[in-house]
Design a protein around this motif. Sequence first.
Motif, PDB file in Angstrom:
ATOM      1  N   ALA A   1       0.828  -1.205   0.000  1.00  0.00           N
ATOM      2  CA  ALA A   1       0.000   0.000   0.000  1.00  0.00           C
ATOM      3  C   ALA A   1       0.862   1.255   0.000  1.00  0.00           C
ATOM      4  N   ILE A   2       0.516   2.156  -0.900  1.00  0.00           N
ATOM      5  CA  ILE A   2       1.076   3.508  -0.855  1.00  0.00           C
ATOM      6  C   ILE A   2       0.044   4.371  -0.146  1.00  0.00           C
ATOM      7  N   THR A   3       0.202   4.478   1.158  1.00  0.00           N
ATOM      8  CA  THR A   3      -0.670   5.321   1.975  1.00  0.00           C
ATOM      9  C   THR A   3      -0.118   6.748   2.003  1.00  0.00           C
ATOM     10  N   GLU A   4      -0.897   7.668   2.575  1.00  0.00           N
ATOM     11  CA  GLU A   4      -0.364   9.019   2.737  1.00  0.00           C
ATOM     12  C   GLU A   4       0.832   8.998   3.683  1.00  0.00           C
ATOM     13  N   ALA A   5       0.814   8.120   4.679  1.00  0.00           N
ATOM     14  CA  ALA A   5       1.948   7.992   5.596  1.00  0.00           C
ATOM     15  C   ALA A   5       3.206   7.588   4.846  1.00  0.00           C
ATOM     16  N   ALA A   6       3.069   6.621   3.938  1.00  0.00           N
ATOM     17  CA  ALA A   6       4.217   6.190   3.133  1.00  0.00           C
ATOM     18  C   ALA A   6       4.692   7.315   2.223  1.00  0.00           C
ATOM     19  N   GLY A   7       3.737   8.004   1.582  1.00  0.00           N
ATOM     20  CA  GLY A   7       4.095   9.094   0.685  1.00  0.00           C
ATOM     21  C   GLY A   7       4.752  10.254   1.403  1.00  0.00           C
ATOM     22  N   TYR A   8       4.248  10.570   2.591  1.00  0.00           N
ATOM     23  CA  TYR A   8       4.848  11.654   3.385  1.00  0.00           C
ATOM     24  C   TYR A   8       6.260  11.285   3.812  1.00  0.00           C
ATOM     25  N   THR A   9       6.448  10.057   4.274  1.00  0.00           N
ATOM     26  CA  THR A   9       7.785   9.595   4.666  1.00  0.00           C
ATOM     27  C   THR A   9       8.744   9.676   3.480  1.00  0.00           C
ATOM     28  N   TYR A  10       8.291   9.208   2.335  1.00  0.00           N
ATOM     29  CA  TYR A  10       9.084   9.273   1.099  1.00  0.00           C
ATOM     30  C   TYR A  10       9.481  10.715   0.782  1.00  0.00           C
ATOM     31  N   SER A  11       8.567  11.657   0.974  1.00  0.00           N
ATOM     32  CA  SER A  11       8.821  13.058   0.608  1.00  0.00           C
ATOM     33  C   SER A  11       9.947  13.682   1.426  1.00  0.00           C
ATOM     34  N   LEU A  12      10.207  13.131   2.604  1.00  0.00           N
ATOM     35  CA  LEU A  12      11.235  13.690   3.499  1.00  0.00           C
ATOM     36  C   LEU A  12      12.622  13.100   3.264  1.00  0.00           C
ATOM     37  N   MET A  13      12.711  12.108   2.388  1.00  0.00           N
ATOM     38  CA  MET A  13      13.984  11.452   2.137  1.00  0.00           C
ATOM     39  C   MET A  13      14.744  12.140   1.005  1.00  0.00           C
ATOM     40  N   SER A  14      16.050  11.943   0.972  1.00  0.00           N
ATOM     41  CA  SER A  14      16.874  12.517  -0.095  1.00  0.00           C
ATOM     42  C   SER A  14      16.542  11.862  -1.430  1.00  0.00           C
ATOM     43  N   LYS A  15      16.937  12.507  -2.500  1.00  0.00           N
ATOM     44  CA  LYS A  15      16.700  11.964  -3.842  1.00  0.00           C
ATOM     45  C   LYS A  15      17.318  10.578  -3.977  1.00  0.00           C
ATOM     46  N   GLU A  16      18.505  10.402  -3.416  1.00  0.00           N
ATOM     47  CA  GLU A  16      19.203   9.118  -3.510  1.00  0.00           C
ATOM     48  C   GLU A  16      18.433   8.021  -2.780  1.00  0.00           C
TER      49      GLU A  16
END
Length: 446
Positions: A52-67
Amino acid sequence: MKINLTTTIFKDEKKETVETVEQFSNDHGVEMKVVNLYPEVEYQTFDGFGAAITEAAGYTYSLMSKENKKKIVDAYFGENGIRYNMVRTHIDSCDFSLGQYEAMDDPTDTDLKTFSLDRDEKYIIPLLKHAEKIADNNLQVMLSPWSPPSFMKTNEQRVQGGALKPEYRQFWADYICKYIKEYRQKGFKVNMITIQNEPDATQTWDSCVYTAEQEKEFLKDYLYPTLLKNDLDDIQVNIWDHNKERMYERATAMIDEVTDKMIHGVAFHWYTGDHFEAIQLVRDMFPKKKLIHTEGCVEYSRLSDAGQLENAQMYAHDIIGNINAGMNAFIDWNLILNKQGGPNHVGNYCDAPIMCDTDNDTVKENLSFTYIGHFSRYIQPGAIRIASTKYSDKIEVVSLKNPDKTITIVLLNRSNEELPVSVRINGKITSFNVTAQSILTGVITE
């Protein structure tokens, strides 16, 4: 003929994966320690794995570096990763959202003119787009609602259960179709939906209760006709989307001569235990329906004391049991979470196969990620389960025949002893040991 073996062991909090090759020879009557494979005896087709791509997963992803964003998405969807081909996401908010939200909250807007996916665009869609790109535009997408908009509910709120008001059934069907069409317009291959996530649960988070009669009536008289009206007749509708122990009751209550063509499959979760027999009952009663695991996770509220090995083994045990009982696809819960096991707007934290420290920009692959990969890397979409027998309940076995004619066998050893195995197939045999507390995947080729 040979078998390529990949074995993962976890000892002293360290993971080790070893690859070896064994050759087959003629079977000269070996009787002891045997696992038999019968490729000519075929069962259900297996469609793939996902999360699942939840908003929690998407938000966590958004805070990570491009790499690290690339590292995460490659790990799940890349050719050198564990090769997921499915994604589930939520219609409006769920517990793994930053807070409650709705794409439209105006009871008078029956034309859905104020409908907007701005919230999805912020966190869910960027991650979904990245996954789609790495998966080479080959992702199947499932949408699931946790609750209709508050004004459509008998309790006037998204949380604490409540039911869909009868007068809003058509409005809600239109809303779901609008969500599907908007996602499709953005280029996503939405081909599956569930009618309601956990329709038998009143939760402190987004939830809505349906009896079997209510779910059936909504599908038959409102949702299905509205899908047809919107040229969405290719959408695969899955009922139930709740724990296994009652999936047979819901399936038999909802599937009849009228609704049979409307219902593509039965979705289920793992939270109340194995219940592999329940899957088998539904498979036997409705052999043409897809049976899809749509959610499972290590909940901190119940399993906080479990270690990585226990968590990983729980995944493997469930996948093996589910496939052997007739499952067609396995979709995990959150793709990634932060180090707290969220974010989650009601504190309902849990584990994920990949956890991210957003403060220090680090990525941790849990052992469960590797264990899932022992299936998803080697069982190809379109594989067919084949018959097998085993000599002991200390070892768990599942085997499938892939479209490229290779055969994948997964063996799970949760015991504290090394187990010898002789794999026999088509008059040939090969022998090896399955290490204590390990998982082993073998790929048989000519």
